[in-house]
Design an enzyme around this catalytic site. Structure first.
Site, short mmCIF file in Angstrom:
data_model
loop_
_atom_site.label_atom_id
_atom_site.label_comp_id
_atom_site.label_asym_id
_atom_site.label_seq_id
_atom_site.Cartn_x
_atom_site.Cartn_y
_atom_site.Cartn_z
N PRO A 1 82.79 -5.61 -26.05
CA PRO A 1 83.38 -4.97 -24.87
C PRO A 1 83.95 -3.58 -25.12
O PRO A 1 83.61 -2.63 -24.42
CB PRO A 1 84.46 -5.95 -24.42
CG PRO A 1 83.99 -7.27 -24.95
CD PRO A 1 83.34 -6.96 -26.26
N VAL B 1 89.71 -8.99 -30.05
CA VAL B 1 88.62 -9.80 -30.58
C VAL B 1 87.51 -8.92 -31.16
O VAL B 1 86.96 -9.20 -32.23
CB VAL B 1 88.06 -10.73 -29.49
CG1 VAL B 1 86.93 -11.61 -30.05
CG2 VAL B 1 89.16 -11.61 -28.92
N CYS B 2 87.22 -7.83 -30.47
CA CYS B 2 86.15 -6.93 -30.94
C CYS B 2 86.45 -6.41 -32.35
O CYS B 2 85.56 -6.29 -33.19
CB CYS B 2 86.00 -5.74 -29.99
SG CYS B 2 85.66 -6.21 -28.29
N SER B 3 87.72 -6.11 -32.57
CA SER B 3 88.09 -5.52 -33.87
C SER B 3 87.93 -6.52 -35.00
O SER B 3 87.89 -6.14 -36.17
CB SER B 3 89.54 -5.02 -33.80
OG SER B 3 89.66 -4.01 -32.81
N ASP B 4 87.89 -7.79 -34.66
CA ASP B 4 87.69 -8.83 -35.67
C ASP B 4 86.34 -9.51 -35.51
O ASP B 4 86.22 -10.72 -35.62
CB ASP B 4 88.80 -9.88 -35.56
CG ASP B 4 90.05 -9.47 -36.32
OD1 ASP B 4 89.98 -8.51 -37.11
OD2 ASP B 4 91.09 -10.10 -36.12
#
Lengths: 198, 196
Positions: B82, B88-91
């Site tokens: 996203p 969440v994207c960063s992980d």
């Protein structure tokens, strides 16, 4: 009018108590304080016999920190998806080796890792990528991570058994081990362990 | 006695950085908490068995990447995320960095796609270490590729979606995942194993 020195002493003691009661930087959200037992932390007994032997466990089912044979247990909260954890993985392995090579310390310190949001498969990828020698556990549904206040990773919790064999939190901190020798010296100092300093 | 307490006070102040020597995670406080979002907010425009719509997008590393360039050579995994600098994207992609052999052993390449622009993606992915796979910007025309696949949400960000395309350019697996959660790595591996 000048305040007598003993009043400054009272002020100093108040400030010191206040500062020392505040959790270390980065532990925001961690719902425990030094002295807490973390007795509700439950993990599955490893299927791998070598890991069971390392932790001093037998049988199957679940275990808690109180079941681990050593007096000091270091819990690492990590994630396969965490860049900081990836960068620190080698340092943690060095820490493990330092402990295992010291005849006194290897009887007193155990370490295990919990992969926040990681499935067993993902934990396996992390273990294989970095050759992690100590037991790692998955926490795919974040059950444990939520219990620990959704701390950032990597995060470390040091437990030491009290006179009744109840593991008590000595310290908790966010961030990597960085320099294994320094971290071990810190752990020895904070837990009051007797052993050869690196 | 008085001097002793002054010394103790100084030592306490000097000792505070040692006491609080925890080192924060790489993103520090730079992650924007988007809260809990509607799990899926788009309607797919492709399905398993369809030819994968072709695209050419600019890469953070420079140049462009064209999907059809892999046709007949490699399986392709598209990982839409996203937005940069969100939890969440960063992980997600950093974990794929450990899985390079898993992809390569299955003759697959991974293409990370976000609707963020190149400078933003450069700064963000720079925190992740050296990513082995191309990170592509679907910024302009905004989200055009995500829209073509039907994974562009109503607020202009992409879904958290995994699309596996075989070496013939056919879509073989689609997971438009709950945007609030990271797709497990093994689901991608299983999809790739299904191509063998």
């Amino acid at each position: 009018m000048r305040r007598p020195w003993w009043k400054w002493k009272a002020v100093f003691l108040s400030v010191a108590v206040l500062l020392l009661s505040v959790p270390a930087h980065g532990t925001a959200g961690f719902p425990y304080v030094p002295g807490d037992s973390l007795e509700d932390l439950s993990l599955p007994v490893p299927a791998d016999g070598a890991y069971r032997a390392y932790l001093g466990l037998s049988g199957s089912g679940n275990f808690t920190p109180a079941d681990v044979s050593a007096p000091v247990l270091l819990i690492q909260i990590f994630s396969m998806y965490c860049p900081h954890c990836q960068r620190d993985a080698g340092n943690v392995n060095v820490f493990y080796d330092l402990v295992e090579k010291d005849p006194a310390l290897r009887k007193q310190i155990r370490i295990l890792g919990i992969g926040a949001g990681n499935s067993p498969y993902e934990v396996g990828v992390f273990r294989e990528s970095y050759g992690v020698p100590f037991p790692l556990f998955g926490d795919g549904d974040y059950r444990i991570h939520k219990k620990l206040g959704e701390v950032r990773t990597p995060f470390y919790i040091a437990l030491k058994k009290d006179g009744k064999g109840v593991p008590r939190i000595v310290f908790a901190r966010v961030g990597g081990i960085e320099k294994a020798e320094d971290f071990l010296a810190f752990l020895i100092r904070e837990t009051g362990l007797e052993g050869k300093k690196p | 006695m008085k001097r002793r307490w002054i010394v103790a006070a100084v030592l306490l102040v000097l000792g505070m950085p040692v006491f609080a020597f925890g080192i924060s995670d790489v993103y520090q406080k730079n992650i924007y908490d988007v809260g809990h979002l509607k799990p899926v907010d788009s309607v797919l425009k492709v399905k398993v068995g369809d030819p994968a719509p072709d695209f050419t997008l600019p890469a953070v590393a420079g140049g462009t990447v064209t999907l059809s360039a892999y046709r007949g050579k490699k399986n392709v995994v598209l990982s839409f995320v996203p937005a940069a600098w969100t939890p969440v994207c960063s992980d997600q992609w950093p974990g794929y960095n450990l899985a390079r052999k898993i992809f390569e052993n299955r003759n697959a390449v991974l293409l990370g796609i976000s609707v963020d622009n190149i400078p933003t993606l450069f700064a963000w992915t720079g925190q992740m270490g050296d990513l082995w796979f191309p990170v592509l910007s679907d910024f302009w025309p905004h989200g055009a590729v995500a829209k073509r696949y039907g994974v562009l949400r109503s607020n202009g960000v992409a879904e958290r979606a995994i699309i596996v395309i075989d070496r013939n350019g056919i879509i073989r697996y689609i997971d438009v995942h709950d945007i609030n959660e990271r797709p497990p790595l093994e689901s991608i591996v299983k999809a790739l194993d299904g191509l063998r």
